[in-house]
Design a protein around this motif. Structure first.
Motif, PDB file in Angstrom:
ATOM      1  N   ASP A 176      13.084 -64.196 -51.943  1.00  0.00           N
ATOM      2  CA  ASP A 176      13.834 -63.330 -52.918  1.00  0.00           C
ATOM      3  C   ASP A 176      15.429 -63.950 -53.019  1.00  0.00           C
ATOM      4  N   LEU A 177      15.875 -64.080 -51.823  1.00  0.00           N
ATOM      5  CA  LEU A 177      17.024 -64.616 -51.757  1.00  0.00           C
ATOM      6  C   LEU A 177      17.578 -65.964 -52.548  1.00  0.00           C
ATOM      7  N   ILE A 178      16.522 -66.931 -52.336  1.00  0.00           N
ATOM      8  CA  ILE A 178      16.521 -68.014 -52.980  1.00  0.00           C
ATOM      9  C   ILE A 178      16.493 -67.737 -54.437  1.00  0.00           C
ATOM     10  N   SER A 179      15.589 -66.946 -55.043  1.00  0.00           N
ATOM     11  CA  SER A 179      15.378 -66.754 -56.631  1.00  0.00           C
ATOM     12  C   SER A 179      16.722 -65.981 -56.842  1.00  0.00           C
ATOM     13  N   GLU A 180      17.420 -65.070 -56.131  1.00  0.00           N
ATOM     14  CA  GLU A 180      18.669 -64.474 -56.569  1.00  0.00           C
ATOM     15  C   GLU A 180      19.822 -65.721 -56.803  1.00  0.00           C
ATOM     16  N   THR A 181      19.753 -66.537 -55.699  1.00  0.00           N
ATOM     17  CA  THR A 181      20.690 -67.734 -55.561  1.00  0.00           C
ATOM     18  C   THR A 181      20.622 -68.574 -57.041  1.00  0.00           C
ATOM     19  N   PHE A 182      19.192 -68.925 -57.394  1.00  0.00           N
ATOM     20  CA  PHE A 182      19.117 -69.807 -58.668  1.00  0.00           C
ATOM     21  C   PHE A 182      19.590 -68.932 -59.751  1.00  0.00           C
TER      22      PHE A 182
ATOM     23  N   THR B 128      17.710 -77.697 -64.201  1.00  0.00           N
ATOM     24  CA  THR B 128      16.288 -77.967 -64.552  1.00  0.00           C
ATOM     25  C   THR B 128      15.609 -78.576 -63.209  1.00  0.00           C
ATOM     26  N   LYS B 129      16.358 -79.160 -62.581  1.00  0.00           N
ATOM     27  CA  LYS B 129      15.988 -79.818 -61.195  1.00  0.00           C
ATOM     28  C   LYS B 129      16.023 -78.938 -59.965  1.00  0.00           C
ATOM     29  N   TRP B 130      16.753 -77.889 -59.975  1.00  0.00           N
ATOM     30  CA  TRP B 130      17.150 -77.067 -58.774  1.00  0.00           C
ATOM     31  C   TRP B 130      16.159 -77.008 -57.825  1.00  0.00           C
ATOM     32  N   VAL B 131      14.961 -76.309 -58.666  1.00  0.00           N
ATOM     33  CA  VAL B 131      13.624 -75.869 -57.689  1.00  0.00           C
ATOM     34  C   VAL B 131      13.251 -77.091 -57.141  1.00  0.00           C
ATOM     35  N   ASP B 132      12.804 -78.218 -57.681  1.00  0.00           N
ATOM     36  CA  ASP B 132      12.407 -79.341 -57.035  1.00  0.00           C
ATOM     37  C   ASP B 132      13.300 -80.021 -56.103  1.00  0.00           C
ATOM     38  N   LYS B 133      14.706 -80.050 -56.215  1.00  0.00           N
ATOM     39  CA  LYS B 133      15.465 -80.649 -55.188  1.00  0.00           C
ATOM     40  C   LYS B 133      16.031 -79.877 -54.081  1.00  0.00           C
ATOM     41  N   TYR B 134      16.201 -78.426 -54.444  1.00  0.00           N
ATOM     42  CA  TYR B 134      16.709 -77.664 -53.424  1.00  0.00           C
ATOM     43  C   TYR B 134      16.162 -76.664 -52.792  1.00  0.00           C
ATOM     44  N   SER B 135      14.890 -76.178 -53.242  1.00  0.00           N
ATOM     45  CA  SER B 135      14.214 -75.193 -52.722  1.00  0.00           C
ATOM     46  C   SER B 135      13.835 -75.024 -51.313  1.00  0.00           C
TER      47      SER B 135
ATOM     48  N   ALA C 286      22.043 -66.436 -59.879  1.00  0.00           N
ATOM     49  CA  ALA C 286      23.370 -66.387 -59.842  1.00  0.00           C
ATOM     50  C   ALA C 286      23.841 -67.723 -60.249  1.00  0.00           C
ATOM     51  N   GLY C 287      23.382 -68.762 -59.899  1.00  0.00           N
ATOM     52  CA  GLY C 287      23.917 -70.000 -60.073  1.00  0.00           C
ATOM     53  C   GLY C 287      23.657 -70.455 -61.612  1.00  0.00           C
ATOM     54  N   LEU C 288      22.738 -70.154 -62.107  1.00  0.00           N
ATOM     55  CA  LEU C 288      22.690 -70.198 -63.836  1.00  0.00           C
ATOM     56  C   LEU C 288      23.596 -69.200 -64.398  1.00  0.00           C
ATOM     57  N   ASN C 289      23.787 -68.025 -64.016  1.00  0.00           N
ATOM     58  CA  ASN C 289      24.753 -67.008 -64.582  1.00  0.00           C
ATOM     59  C   ASN C 289      26.211 -67.707 -64.579  1.00  0.00           C
ATOM     60  N   SER C 290      26.358 -68.210 -63.318  1.00  0.00           N
ATOM     61  CA  SER C 290      27.938 -68.779 -63.253  1.00  0.00           C
ATOM     62  C   SER C 290      28.118 -70.273 -63.216  1.00  0.00           C
ATOM     63  N   LYS C 291      27.249 -71.020 -64.031  1.00  0.00           N
ATOM     64  CA  LYS C 291      27.084 -72.425 -63.789  1.00  0.00           C
ATOM     65  C   LYS C 291      28.361 -72.900 -64.850  1.00  0.00           C
ATOM     66  N   ASP C 292      28.904 -72.135 -65.680  1.00  0.00           N
ATOM     67  CA  ASP C 292      30.253 -72.474 -66.400  1.00  0.00           C
ATOM     68  C   ASP C 292      31.521 -72.611 -65.572  1.00  0.00           C
ATOM     69  N   ASN C 293      31.325 -71.719 -64.299  1.00  0.00           N
ATOM     70  CA  ASN C 293      32.458 -71.760 -63.309  1.00  0.00           C
ATOM     71  C   ASN C 293      32.293 -72.767 -62.482  1.00  0.00           C
TER      72      ASN C 293
ATOM     73  N   THR D  74      29.060 -80.912 -54.259  1.00  0.00           N
ATOM     74  CA  THR D  74      27.930 -81.070 -54.900  1.00  0.00           C
ATOM     75  C   THR D  74      27.081 -79.936 -55.202  1.00  0.00           C
ATOM     76  N   GLU D  75      25.878 -80.107 -56.082  1.00  0.00           N
ATOM     77  CA  GLU D  75      25.058 -78.873 -56.201  1.00  0.00           C
ATOM     78  C   GLU D  75      24.517 -78.239 -55.130  1.00  0.00           C
ATOM     79  N   ARG D  76      24.250 -78.999 -54.096  1.00  0.00           N
ATOM     80  CA  ARG D  76      23.604 -78.277 -53.100  1.00  0.00           C
ATOM     81  C   ARG D  76      24.562 -77.396 -52.278  1.00  0.00           C
ATOM     82  N   THR D  77      25.875 -77.974 -52.024  1.00  0.00           N
ATOM     83  CA  THR D  77      26.577 -77.284 -51.401  1.00  0.00           C
ATOM     84  C   THR D  77      27.045 -75.979 -51.919  1.00  0.00           C
ATOM     85  N   TRP D  78      27.181 -76.019 -53.472  1.00  0.00           N
ATOM     86  CA  TRP D  78      27.528 -74.917 -54.337  1.00  0.00           C
ATOM     87  C   TRP D  78      26.405 -73.867 -54.249  1.00  0.00           C
TER      88      TRP D  78
END
Length: 183
Positions: A35-41, A9-16, A43-50, A56-60
């Motif tokens: 577009d690449l940033i949107s795809e990154t977010f 929920t904080k990715w856009v504010d913290k890392y965009s 993909a991150g949502l889709n693989s957050k269980d992994n 850190t979140e940012r490194t990931w």
């Protein structure tokens, strides 16, 4: 033992901004970078269980973005390779390679090209005078003068992440100014 947790929920504010600066340097196209940033977010949502919590979140997120950038270049290079057509020809007067003759020589600049480059340079300098003074100074030192990050941060007493936010804001302001006054 996992020490880091995800909070999408904080990715856009913290890392965009950070991700944008990382991407724009590598693809040099605002739309593609976004577009690449949107795809990154996504993909991150889709693989957050992994996510194992060892980074850190940012490194990931950066590691996901790196893969997205690599995929982007693979895709455009494969498209470019498919689109390339060479036509060898030979007639009574000439023979050669049509593709090589049709590609513009980047070193064959006309006086008009040089004048346009000079005008653009002057427009950039004028726009730099219109944006935030500190942002302009940092942008000039880092981007135009080519100073390294550490030197700029030390000169202006800012952190590296703050430097990239300021560079991003300066680029955005310059782009708006150039669009309004030069194009």
């Amino acid at each position: 033992m996992p020490t880091h947790k995800l909070d999408p929920t904080k990715w856009v504010d913290k890392y965009s901004d950070y991700l944008f600066n990382y991407a724009i340097v590598r693809v040099n196209d605002r739309e593609v970078a976004n577009d690449l940033i949107s795809e990154t977010f996504l993909a991150g949502l889709n693989s957050k269980d992994n996510f194992e919590g060892r980074a850190t979140e940012r490194t990931w997120l950066i590691s996901i973005l790196k893969r997205k950038i690599i995929d982007y270049y693979r895709k455009i290079n494969s498209i470019k390779g498919q689109a390339e057509v060479r036509i060898n020809y030979s007639d009574s007067e000439n023979n050669g390679d049509w593709l090589e003759e049709q590609v513009a020589d980047t070193f064959d600049r006309t006086a008009e090209d040089e004048m346009e480059n000079t005008e653009l340079g002057l427009a950039i300098l004028e726009c730099l005078e219109q944006i935030n003074e500190k942002h302009a100074a940092i942008f000039k030192m880092k981007t135009i003068d080519g100073a390294d990050t550490e030197a700029v941060c030390k000169e202006f007493n800012i952190s590296p992440s703050n430097l990239w936010v300021i560079i991003h804001r300066a680029r955005t302001a310059l782009a708006a100014c150039l669009e309004k006054n030069w194009f």
